[in-house]
Design a protein around this motif. Structure first.
Motif, PDB file in Angstrom:
ATOM      1  N   HIS A 129       8.944   0.390   9.611  1.00 19.02           N
ATOM      2  CA  HIS A 129       7.651   1.045   9.380  1.00 19.02           C
ATOM      3  C   HIS A 129       6.873   1.222  10.680  1.00 19.02           C
ATOM      4  O   HIS A 129       7.090   0.494  11.655  1.00 19.02           O
ATOM      5  CB  HIS A 129       6.829   0.220   8.396  1.00 19.02           C
ATOM      6  CG  HIS A 129       7.396   0.225   7.011  1.00 19.02           C
ATOM      7  ND1 HIS A 129       7.018  -0.663   6.030  1.00 19.02           N
ATOM      8  CD2 HIS A 129       8.349   1.030   6.453  1.00 19.02           C
ATOM      9  CE1 HIS A 129       7.693  -0.401   4.926  1.00 19.02           C
ATOM     10  NE2 HIS A 129       8.511   0.610   5.155  1.00 19.02           N
ATOM     11  N   ILE A 130       5.971   2.172  10.649  1.00 17.87           N
ATOM     12  CA  ILE A 130       5.063   2.389  11.783  1.00 17.87           C
ATOM     13  C   ILE A 130       3.642   2.187  11.265  1.00 17.87           C
ATOM     14  O   ILE A 130       3.142   2.978  10.464  1.00 17.87           O
ATOM     15  CB  ILE A 130       5.243   3.801  12.379  1.00 17.87           C
ATOM     16  CG1 ILE A 130       6.674   3.940  12.925  1.00 17.87           C
ATOM     17  CG2 ILE A 130       4.226   4.046  13.488  1.00 17.87           C
ATOM     18  CD1 ILE A 130       7.021   5.329  13.407  1.00 17.87           C
ATOM     19  N   GLY A 131       3.026   1.104  11.715  1.00 16.89           N
ATOM     20  CA  GLY A 131       1.714   0.743  11.184  1.00 16.89           C
ATOM     21  C   GLY A 131       0.586   0.888  12.174  1.00 16.89           C
ATOM     22  O   GLY A 131      -0.570   0.621  11.829  1.00 16.89           O
ATOM     23  N   CYS A 132       0.889   1.270  13.411  1.00 19.72           N
ATOM     24  CA  CYS A 132      -0.174   1.398  14.403  1.00 19.72           C
ATOM     25  C   CYS A 132       0.337   2.295  15.526  1.00 19.72           C
ATOM     26  O   CYS A 132       1.512   2.657  15.568  1.00 19.72           O
ATOM     27  CB  CYS A 132      -0.549   0.017  14.969  1.00 19.72           C
ATOM     28  SG  CYS A 132       0.711  -0.705  16.044  1.00 19.72           S
ATOM     29  N   SER A 181       1.016  -0.757  19.403  1.00 20.43           N
ATOM     30  CA  SER A 181       2.012  -1.823  19.561  1.00 20.43           C
ATOM     31  C   SER A 181       1.484  -3.195  19.156  1.00 20.43           C
ATOM     32  O   SER A 181       1.835  -4.207  19.751  1.00 20.43           O
ATOM     33  CB  SER A 181       2.529  -1.881  21.006  1.00 20.43           C
ATOM     34  OG  SER A 181       3.061  -0.636  21.366  1.00 20.43           O
ATOM     35  N   GLN A 182       0.673  -3.219  18.116  1.00 21.55           N
ATOM     36  CA  GLN A 182       0.054  -4.487  17.703  1.00 21.55           C
ATOM     37  C   GLN A 182       0.546  -5.018  16.367  1.00 21.55           C
ATOM     38  O   GLN A 182       0.418  -6.213  16.115  1.00 21.55           O
ATOM     39  CB  GLN A 182      -1.471  -4.312  17.598  1.00 21.55           C
ATOM     40  CG  GLN A 182      -2.187  -4.243  18.926  1.00 21.55           C
ATOM     41  CD  GLN A 182      -3.680  -4.107  18.754  1.00 21.55           C
ATOM     42  OE1 GLN A 182      -4.164  -3.235  18.048  1.00 21.55           O
ATOM     43  NE2 GLN A 182      -4.432  -4.988  19.389  1.00 21.55           N
ATOM     44  N   CYS A 183       1.087  -4.177  15.486  1.00 19.64           N
ATOM     45  CA  CYS A 183       1.230  -4.607  14.086  1.00 19.64           C
ATOM     46  C   CYS A 183       2.556  -5.278  13.757  1.00 19.64           C
ATOM     47  O   CYS A 183       2.638  -6.060  12.822  1.00 19.64           O
ATOM     48  CB  CYS A 183       0.997  -3.430  13.149  1.00 19.64           C
ATOM     49  SG  CYS A 183       2.362  -2.244  13.079  1.00 19.64           S
ATOM     50  N   GLY A 184       3.630  -4.947  14.460  1.00 24.95           N
ATOM     51  CA  GLY A 184       4.923  -5.559  14.180  1.00 24.95           C
ATOM     52  C   GLY A 184       5.649  -5.001  12.969  1.00 24.95           C
ATOM     53  O   GLY A 184       6.731  -5.479  12.632  1.00 24.95           O
ATOM     54  N   CYS A 229       7.225  -2.419  12.825  1.00 28.54           N
ATOM     55  CA  CYS A 229       8.403  -1.706  13.333  1.00 28.54           C
ATOM     56  C   CYS A 229       9.465  -2.653  13.901  1.00 28.54           C
ATOM     57  O   CYS A 229      10.427  -2.181  14.506  1.00 28.54           O
ATOM     58  CB  CYS A 229       7.976  -0.734  14.418  1.00 28.54           C
ATOM     59  SG  CYS A 229       7.299  -1.602  15.863  1.00 28.54           S
ATOM     60  N   LYS A 277       9.698  -4.751  19.097  1.00 29.74           N
ATOM     61  CA  LYS A 277       8.932  -3.684  18.484  1.00 29.74           C
ATOM     62  C   LYS A 277       9.587  -2.343  18.813  1.00 29.74           C
ATOM     63  O   LYS A 277       9.587  -1.922  19.976  1.00 29.74           O
ATOM     64  CB  LYS A 277       7.476  -3.744  18.955  1.00 29.74           C
ATOM     65  CG  LYS A 277       6.774  -4.977  18.405  1.00 29.74           C
ATOM     66  CD  LYS A 277       5.339  -5.108  18.836  1.00 29.74           C
ATOM     67  CE  LYS A 277       4.713  -6.303  18.093  1.00 29.74           C
ATOM     68  NZ  LYS A 277       3.328  -6.564  18.489  1.00 29.74           N
ATOM     69  N   CYS A 311       8.677   0.521  18.348  1.00 32.32           N
ATOM     70  CA  CYS A 311       7.773   1.566  18.868  1.00 32.32           C
ATOM     71  C   CYS A 311       7.543   1.410  20.361  1.00 32.32           C
ATOM     72  O   CYS A 311       6.848   2.239  20.958  1.00 32.32           O
ATOM     73  CB  CYS A 311       6.448   1.546  18.122  1.00 32.32           C
ATOM     74  SG  CYS A 311       5.403   0.114  18.507  1.00 32.32           S
TER      75      CYS A 311
HETATM   76  S1  FES Z   1       4.245   0.377  14.866  1.00 30.59           S
HETATM   77 FE1  FES Z   1       2.787  -1.218  15.157  1.00 30.59          FE
HETATM   78  S2  FES Z   1       3.764  -2.506  16.645  1.00 30.59           S
HETATM   79 FE2  FES Z   1       5.149  -0.877  16.373  1.00 30.59          FE
END
Ligand code: FES
Ligand code: FES
Length: 161
Positions: A36-39, A42-45, A47, A57, A59
């Motif tokens: 998944h892509i949540g941000c 590069s903060q959400c993890g 991915c 990560k 992304c």
């Molecule tokens: S999409 Fe959020 S850290 Fe990679």
């Protein structure tokens, strides 16, 4: 640019523009949308994938840099009939609500279990999860799932009992 690497246990040859991120390559080129892509910071993890056994990560990784690497996305772990022990632990501990963060959490959990062993502490898990955000849960069940999953992973590998 071309890069040859192992993806979910099989040899894979990628031929993508040099600026292609692993997250978009997995999702948009290969249809592996469990990453998944949540941000965009590069903060959400969400991915997270395993690269040579470490949580990374997707992304932040360029496909072109993966030559010779071993990449595992969430699709390369278990199957619905035979879940990976960490996936089974998330189910057992009710460690998700919407599930958006879950693939990244499971990947992070596997890397934590590999690095810290079967008896990894809650404190260590919480510290290690600083790069993974969940907008739904209070993290308690996620931490518990990783504790269970770590024990089950190592038991399955014959390292405990
Ligand atoms: S999409 Fe959020 S850290 Fe990679
Ligand atoms: S379960 Fe919804 S973001 Fe974590």
């Amino acid at each position: 640019m071309k890069a040859t690497f192992t993806l979910n246990g099989a040899a894979h040859s990628a031929d993508a523009p040099a600026e292609t991120l692993l997250s978009e390559y997995l999702r948009d080129w290969l249809g592996l949308t469990g990453t998944h892509i949540g941000c965009d910071t590069s903060q959400c993890g969400a991915c997270n994938v395993l690269v040579d056994g470490e949580s990374a990560k997707a992304c932040t990784l360029l496909v072109a840099t993966l030559d010779g690497a071993r990449v595992t996305s969430i699709e390369g772990l278990g199957t619905p009939e035979h879940l990976h022990p960490m996936q089974a632990a998330f189910r057992k501990a009710h460690a998700l609500q919407c599930g958006f963060c879950t693939p990244g959490m499971v990947i992070a959990g596997i890397a934590i279990a590999e690095r810290h062993g079967a008896d990894v502490s809650e404190e260590t898990i919480r510290h290690e999860l600083e790069g993974n955000l969940c907008r739904c849960t209070g993290y308690q069940n996620i931490v518990e799932a990783i504790r269970i999953g770590a024990r089950e992973m190592h038991a399955a590998a014959g390292e405990t009992e």
